[in-house]
Design an enzyme around this catalytic site. Structure first.
Site, short mmCIF file in Angstrom:
data_model
loop_
_atom_site.label_atom_id
_atom_site.label_comp_id
_atom_site.label_asym_id
_atom_site.label_seq_id
_atom_site.Cartn_x
_atom_site.Cartn_y
_atom_site.Cartn_z
CG HIS A 133 -8.93 -3.35 11.80
ND1 HIS A 133 -8.54 -2.81 10.59
CD2 HIS A 133 -8.80 -4.69 11.67
CE1 HIS A 133 -8.19 -3.78 9.77
NE2 HIS A 133 -8.34 -4.94 10.40
CG HIS A 149 0.20 7.44 7.73
ND1 HIS A 149 1.12 7.41 6.70
CD2 HIS A 149 0.91 7.66 8.86
CE1 HIS A 149 2.34 7.62 7.21
NE2 HIS A 149 2.23 7.76 8.52
CB ILE A 150 1.00 2.01 8.96
CG1 ILE A 150 -0.03 1.07 8.32
CG2 ILE A 150 1.77 1.30 10.06
CD1 ILE A 150 0.56 -0.04 7.47
#
Length: 212
Positions: A124, A103-104
């Protein structure tokens, strides 16, 4: 007292497991306490890992907010993020680690954490600026098949509002192998992640200690 780390997850939680194992090794390779886990997915296996380790967890999902506010998805996200920040701050962590969190985080979530002096880092599975956002491994695999890249990698970085653009703490390059399946590439990347999530968390905590 050991620094307090809260982990955000969305899935399997193998990186969460790496952090738990490192913090509980004898002697520990990560001098920190994993105090709480938040997942935005109910079926995330990482929740079971947390329970098995005796770590409390919270399930916090966006869907309920979208149902409450069906005509304004932006407002639903803001409300979700505001509550997420409250859930995090209630646990009084020193550091938040996004380990497979999908979720950003908007400024609504990040600003209260910054104001409270809580650092936040993310894992990431790509090199800086190469494949920001979702499905980074698949996109790297396809780019390699097209002859556009020869390597991918992973990074642990500070979280800012621009997705996957915060200052890197650790960057590790991973060579692509001709004829390798996507699954094999994923497994190789995960093996590197499990080592570097621990190193990146340690480095973020050391940096925090230095800047006190």
């Amino acid at each position: 007292m050991a620094p307090r780390v809260l982990v955000l997850i969305s899935g399997n939680g193998s990186n969460l497991q790496a952090l738990i194992d490192a913090s509980r090794a004898n002697p520990p390779t990560l001098d920190a306490a994993i105090i709480h886990v938040i997942s935005n997915k109910k079926a995330a296996y990482g929740l079971k890992r947390a329970a098995d380790a005796g770590i409390s967890s919270t399930y916090h999902n966006l869907l309920a907010y979208k149902k409450k506010n069906p005509n304004n998805p932006q407002e639903a996200r803001e409300a979700y993020d505001a509550d997420l920040a409250k859930l995090i701050l209630a646990q009084t962590p020193d550091l938040v680690v996004c380990a497979g969190w999908m979720h950003i985080l908007s400024p609504t979530a990040l600003k209260p954490l910054k104001e409270a002096g809580v650092d936040i880092i993310n894992l990431h599975p790509a090199l800086p600026g190469q494949f920001d956002g979702a499905n980074a491994i698949d996109r790297a695999y396809e780019a390699f098949q097209r002859g556009e890249i020869t390597k991918t990698g992973i990074m642990i970085h500070h979280v800012i509002t621009a997705v996957d653009r915060g200052a890197p703490i650790i960057v590790r390059e991973i060579e692509m192998i001709k004829g390798e399946s996507l699954e094999d590439l994923e497994n190789r990347i995960h093996a590197v992640e499990h080592i570097e999530i621990v190193n990146g968390t340690r480095m973020a905590l050391e940096e925090r200690e230095k800047n006190k």
